[in-house]
Scaffold this motif. Structure first.
Motif, PDB file in Angstrom:
ATOM      1  N   GLN A   1       4.896  -3.025  39.986  1.00  0.00           N
ATOM      2  CA  GLN A   1       5.427  -4.317  39.566  1.00  0.00           C
ATOM      3  C   GLN A   1       6.425  -4.205  38.417  1.00  0.00           C
ATOM      4  O   GLN A   1       7.054  -5.190  38.050  1.00  0.00           O
ATOM      5  CB  GLN A   1       4.275  -5.248  39.176  1.00  0.00           C
ATOM      6  N   VAL A   2       6.578  -3.010  37.874  1.00  0.00           N
ATOM      7  CA  VAL A   2       7.510  -2.807  36.756  1.00  0.00           C
ATOM      8  C   VAL A   2       8.609  -1.818  37.106  1.00  0.00           C
ATOM      9  O   VAL A   2       9.776  -2.010  36.746  1.00  0.00           O
ATOM     10  CB  VAL A   2       6.737  -2.316  35.505  1.00  0.00           C
TER      11      VAL A   2
ATOM     12  N   ALA B   1      12.440  -2.337  38.162  1.00  0.00           N
ATOM     13  CA  ALA B   1      13.440  -2.844  37.227  1.00  0.00           C
ATOM     14  C   ALA B   1      14.075  -1.743  36.382  1.00  0.00           C
ATOM     15  O   ALA B   1      15.006  -2.007  35.623  1.00  0.00           O
ATOM     16  CB  ALA B   1      12.810  -3.896  36.312  1.00  0.00           C
TER      17      ALA B   1
ATOM     18  N   THR C   1      13.572  -2.122  32.208  1.00  0.00           N
ATOM     19  CA  THR C   1      14.776  -2.939  32.346  1.00  0.00           C
ATOM     20  C   THR C   1      15.959  -2.030  32.634  1.00  0.00           C
ATOM     21  O   THR C   1      16.020  -0.898  32.136  1.00  0.00           O
ATOM     22  CB  THR C   1      15.059  -3.765  31.081  1.00  0.00           C
TER      23      THR C   1
ATOM     24  N   ARG D   1      17.886  -6.977  34.502  1.00  0.00           N
ATOM     25  CA  ARG D   1      16.603  -7.636  34.753  1.00  0.00           C
ATOM     26  C   ARG D   1      15.534  -6.905  33.948  1.00  0.00           C
ATOM     27  O   ARG D   1      15.724  -5.758  33.526  1.00  0.00           O
ATOM     28  CB  ARG D   1      16.258  -7.602  36.237  1.00  0.00           C
TER      29      ARG D   1
ATOM     30  N   SER E   1      11.074  -6.424  33.676  1.00  0.00           N
ATOM     31  CA  SER E   1       9.746  -6.704  34.216  1.00  0.00           C
ATOM     32  C   SER E   1       8.698  -6.172  33.242  1.00  0.00           C
ATOM     33  O   SER E   1       8.840  -5.072  32.698  1.00  0.00           O
ATOM     34  CB  SER E   1       9.564  -6.046  35.588  1.00  0.00           C
ATOM     35  N   GLN E   2       7.648  -6.965  33.031  1.00  0.00           N
ATOM     36  CA  GLN E   2       6.596  -6.620  32.074  1.00  0.00           C
ATOM     37  C   GLN E   2       5.235  -6.827  32.720  1.00  0.00           C
ATOM     38  O   GLN E   2       5.021  -7.803  33.442  1.00  0.00           O
ATOM     39  CB  GLN E   2       6.717  -7.488  30.822  1.00  0.00           C
ATOM     40  N   LYS E   3       4.312  -5.912  32.476  1.00  0.00           N
ATOM     41  CA  LYS E   3       2.959  -6.003  33.015  1.00  0.00           C
ATOM     42  C   LYS E   3       1.962  -5.572  31.945  1.00  0.00           C
ATOM     43  O   LYS E   3       2.125  -4.536  31.304  1.00  0.00           O
ATOM     44  CB  LYS E   3       2.807  -5.104  34.244  1.00  0.00           C
TER      45      LYS E   3
ATOM     46  N   ASP F   1      13.517  -7.674  45.206  1.00  0.00           N
ATOM     47  CA  ASP F   1      12.762  -6.590  44.565  1.00  0.00           C
ATOM     48  C   ASP F   1      11.522  -7.128  43.880  1.00  0.00           C
ATOM     49  O   ASP F   1      10.441  -6.525  43.941  1.00  0.00           O
ATOM     50  CB  ASP F   1      13.647  -5.870  43.533  1.00  0.00           C
ATOM     51  N   PHE F   2      11.664  -8.255  43.204  1.00  0.00           N
ATOM     52  CA  PHE F   2      10.529  -8.862  42.516  1.00  0.00           C
ATOM     53  C   PHE F   2       9.510  -9.420  43.519  1.00  0.00           C
ATOM     54  O   PHE F   2       8.309  -9.179  43.406  1.00  0.00           O
ATOM     55  CB  PHE F   2      11.009  -9.971  41.590  1.00  0.00           C
TER      56      PHE F   2
ATOM     57  N   ILE G   1       4.922  -8.640  44.250  1.00  0.00           N
ATOM     58  CA  ILE G   1       3.887  -9.566  43.812  1.00  0.00           C
ATOM     59  C   ILE G   1       3.010  -9.929  45.001  1.00  0.00           C
ATOM     60  O   ILE G   1       3.486  -9.974  46.139  1.00  0.00           O
ATOM     61  CB  ILE G   1       4.474 -10.849  43.172  1.00  0.00           C
TER      62      ILE G   1
END
Length: 297
Positions: A97-98, A101, A128, A132, A134-136, A287-288, A292
């Motif tokens: 999930q990260v 990016a 990043t 973009r 992404s953080q988890k 991509d996102f 998910i």
């Protein structure tokens, strides 16, 4: 077996009847390709002199020219008493999930890394590429790799993605730092993966993430994904741009390409806040959405 490109290294242990211990360095690509063409049979490996490997199978004999083992880079070791255990499933989800990016261009090495921060309550991952982010966050107790309360590592995204692939069948894995703290070592029952850490200053991502949202949208993930895919047929011919128009109880996803045509798709949604029109690279959206769970949106 051991292989390395100096950024990432792997050691793998497999069962064999060893009559005389020894070491050889052989070309990985050619040996791998050769073995892949053989059937499920036993092989006999023997050193011919110091620089040649002889492989005997039912169908014949093969000799590979090698190199002096002394020239092979030393694989780093880790003190297992200073390693910690993590759930493979939780790490796999976080990396998936990260990692998408992270940058693939090595011109800014720090952006090819995943920012991995450990605290007393768990760890978080951030990536990043400058376009973009992404953080988890993962809740874990009792994880401490250094004497400090918090620890931060910049691990190449490629290394963590490879770890997730190799550890897919394991429930847990252990990892720790080398004594010089320049590399991280991951330990599995029959495999060790080591990766160099990237030096540099990761962007201050907390300043990038808005503290308050003026518009909130709840939408069915599958319906939104399908609408973006439909628009991508036209967006590909127009700099990959799709427009999202947020109106009361719906999102209008559209794309326009002079050489192909245009498309508009409406998706039901719950929207809090004012009407808004915004444009995105459709690849970033897909991509996102690809990482998910289907029930989230």
């Amino acid at each position: 077996l051991a292989a390395t490109n100096l950024d990432i290294g792997i050691q793998y242990w497999l069962g064999a009847k060893v009559e005389k211990p020894g070491q050889l360095v052989v070309p990985a690509k050619e040996v791998s390709e050769f073995v892949s063409y053989l059937g499920a049979e036993k092989l006999t490996l023997a050193a011919e002199g110091k620089l040649k490997l002889k492989i005997t199978s039912r169908s014949g004999e093969t000799v590979f020219n090698g190199m002096d083992p002394a020239e092979f880079p030393q694989i780093p070791a880790v003190n297992q008493e200073k390693t910690v255990s993590l759930s493979t499933a939780e790490l796999s989800q976080a990396v998936n999930q990260v990692g998408f990016a992270a940058a693939s261009d090595d011109s800014r090495p720090v952006l090819t890394a995943i920012y991995w921060q450990f605290t007393s309550t768990g760890y978080q991952m951030v990536a990043t590429d400058g376009y973009r982010l992404s953080q988890k966050t993962v809740a874990v107790k009792g994880v401490k790799l250094t004497d400090k309360e918090e620890a931060v590592f910049l691990v190449p995204a490629r290394s963590l993605i490879e770890l997730v692939r190799l550890a897919a069948e394991e429930k847990e894995f252990r990892f720790g730092l080398t004594d010089d703290q320049n590399q991280v070592v991951f330990l599995l029952p029959s495999l060790q993966l080591n990766s160099r850490l990237i030096e540099g200053e990761f962007p201050d991502y907390q300043k990038i993430i808005p503290q308050q949202a003026k518009v909130k949208v709840m939408v069915d993930r599958e319906a939104f994904y399908r609408a973006v895919k439909i628009s991508s047929v036209f967006a590909r011919e127009s700099a990959n741009i799709v427009k999202l128009k947020l109106e009361k109880e719906k999102i209008i996803i559209s794309a326009n390409a002079p050489s192909v045509g245009e498309n508009k798709t409406e998706v039901e949604a719950k929207i809090e806040g004012q009407d808004l029109t915004i444009a995105f690279n459709y690849r970033f959206l897909l991509d996102f959405l690809n990482v998910i769970p289907e029930k989230e949106g």
